[in-house]
Write a protein that holds these residues in place. Sequence first.
Motif, PDB file in Angstrom:
ATOM      1  N   VAL A 178       0.845  -1.189   0.000  1.00 27.00           N
ATOM      2  CA  VAL A 178       0.000   0.000   0.000  1.00 27.00           C
ATOM      3  C   VAL A 178       0.885   1.244   0.000  1.00 27.00           C
ATOM      4  O   VAL A 178       1.868   1.331   0.737  1.00 27.00           O
ATOM      5  N   ALA A 190      -5.444   0.268  -1.375  1.00 28.25           N
ATOM      6  CA  ALA A 190      -5.927  -0.617  -0.312  1.00 28.25           C
ATOM      7  C   ALA A 190      -6.073  -2.035  -0.839  1.00 28.25           C
ATOM      8  O   ALA A 190      -6.165  -2.263  -2.050  1.00 28.25           O
ATOM      9  N   TYR A 191      -6.129  -2.992   0.098  1.00 22.84           N
ATOM     10  CA  TYR A 191      -6.455  -4.370  -0.287  1.00 22.84           C
ATOM     11  C   TYR A 191      -6.951  -5.142   0.926  1.00 22.84           C
ATOM     12  O   TYR A 191      -6.728  -4.769   2.080  1.00 22.84           O
ATOM     13  N   ASN A 192      -7.668  -6.205   0.639  1.00 23.90           N
ATOM     14  CA  ASN A 192      -8.014  -7.223   1.630  1.00 23.90           C
ATOM     15  C   ASN A 192      -7.854  -8.578   0.955  1.00 23.90           C
ATOM     16  O   ASN A 192      -7.255  -8.677  -0.122  1.00 23.90           O
ATOM     17  N   HIS A 225      -7.540  -2.242  -4.471  1.00 20.20           N
ATOM     18  CA  HIS A 225      -8.019  -0.960  -4.992  1.00 20.20           C
ATOM     19  C   HIS A 225      -6.815  -0.130  -5.427  1.00 20.20           C
ATOM     20  O   HIS A 225      -5.973   0.252  -4.615  1.00 20.20           O
ATOM     21  N   GLU A 279     -14.527  -3.135   3.121  1.00 19.65           N
ATOM     22  CA  GLU A 279     -13.611  -2.828   4.210  1.00 19.65           C
ATOM     23  C   GLU A 279     -12.261  -3.471   3.903  1.00 19.65           C
ATOM     24  O   GLU A 279     -12.196  -4.631   3.511  1.00 19.65           O
ATOM     25  N   TYR A 280     -11.194  -2.709   4.096  1.00 18.44           N
ATOM     26  CA  TYR A 280      -9.863  -3.187   3.741  1.00 18.44           C
ATOM     27  C   TYR A 280      -9.015  -3.433   4.985  1.00 18.44           C
ATOM     28  O   TYR A 280      -9.162  -2.748   6.003  1.00 18.44           O
ATOM     29  N   ALA A 285      -5.609  -3.363   4.792  1.00 15.18           N
ATOM     30  CA  ALA A 285      -4.456  -2.481   4.653  1.00 15.18           C
ATOM     31  C   ALA A 285      -4.840  -1.358   3.703  1.00 15.18           C
ATOM     32  O   ALA A 285      -5.350  -1.622   2.602  1.00 15.18           O
ATOM     33  N   CYS A 286      -4.624  -0.112   4.105  1.00 15.44           N
ATOM     34  CA  CYS A 286      -5.046   1.003   3.255  1.00 15.44           C
ATOM     35  C   CYS A 286      -4.357   2.294   3.681  1.00 15.44           C
ATOM     36  O   CYS A 286      -3.821   2.405   4.789  1.00 15.44           O
ATOM     37  N   THR A 324      -5.249   6.743   3.028  1.00 10.62           N
ATOM     38  CA  THR A 324      -6.340   7.613   2.614  1.00 10.62           C
ATOM     39  C   THR A 324      -6.176   7.992   1.137  1.00 10.62           C
ATOM     40  O   THR A 324      -5.065   7.972   0.593  1.00 10.62           O
TER      41      THR A 324
END
Length: 259
Positions: free
Chosen positions: A69, A111-113, A118, A202-203, A205-206, A208
């Motif tokens: 990220v 971001a990612y999960n 993203h 909802e992620y 790791a992200c 702003t």
Amino acid sequence: MKTVGNKITLNLISNEKVNVKGVIAPIEDMSPNFHEEWDALANLRIHEPEKEYFSSVFHAFLPNNPVAVGECWQVEETGALELLRQLNPNPNLDMHIDIGDSSGLWACLLAYNDQHAHIVFRIHAEFALKDGWFTPSHFAGDLIIDRINEDVVYFQQHVPDKNWFDVNWKKHKDESGYSTGGGVCPKIELYGGTRDVLKDTEYTACITREKAEHILIQKFYKSQRIEWLPFEEAYEIAQAEQKPIHAISIAGPLDDEAC
């Protein structure tokens, strides 16, 4: 799908298809009123309102190596140009007025999960029109991919609201120079997929969006690497450290291709 430490590998299945819609709204606000005099500008509209792409086109926005990220990479030009041609058949990435360091195409992992990743990106591009050029401030975008199924969940590329554009028009064919004008950019957008994923995900790791945009803009403008301060704050520091103040007065933004 692969995660090693805080880095992820991203991929897409090339034969999946993505339907992308596009829009270019009429220009309503500019000075001088070239949009009333110049046919090419008055008739600037979406070239293809809807088009289907293979996912291989969106590989242009993926990193070649694992990323964390906040990390950036360059967007591949061929895929970016193919998408821009849906807006207008004559996109240009080299920028006909080159001031040194503002051309480019960059992406950043926002971001990612376990399921989604993203990506946000920024592209500087313009369109060649008959007898001139149309240059928006920049294109910003989002690409969300499903890491498990390796397909595109959502894509958007647009000129942000209330940003500016400028034009260079060879108004008189017997003259060598261009007439210039500018105004508030109309809605210019490509989009496809499920927009709800922007608010429902909802992620783990992200960063702003503001931080990601700042990371990206520093890839284009060296001026954005400077720690700018309000005069009052700079004055206090200068007094305390007995250092001079370097003050700059400008009539427009330092981070906009339309200026």
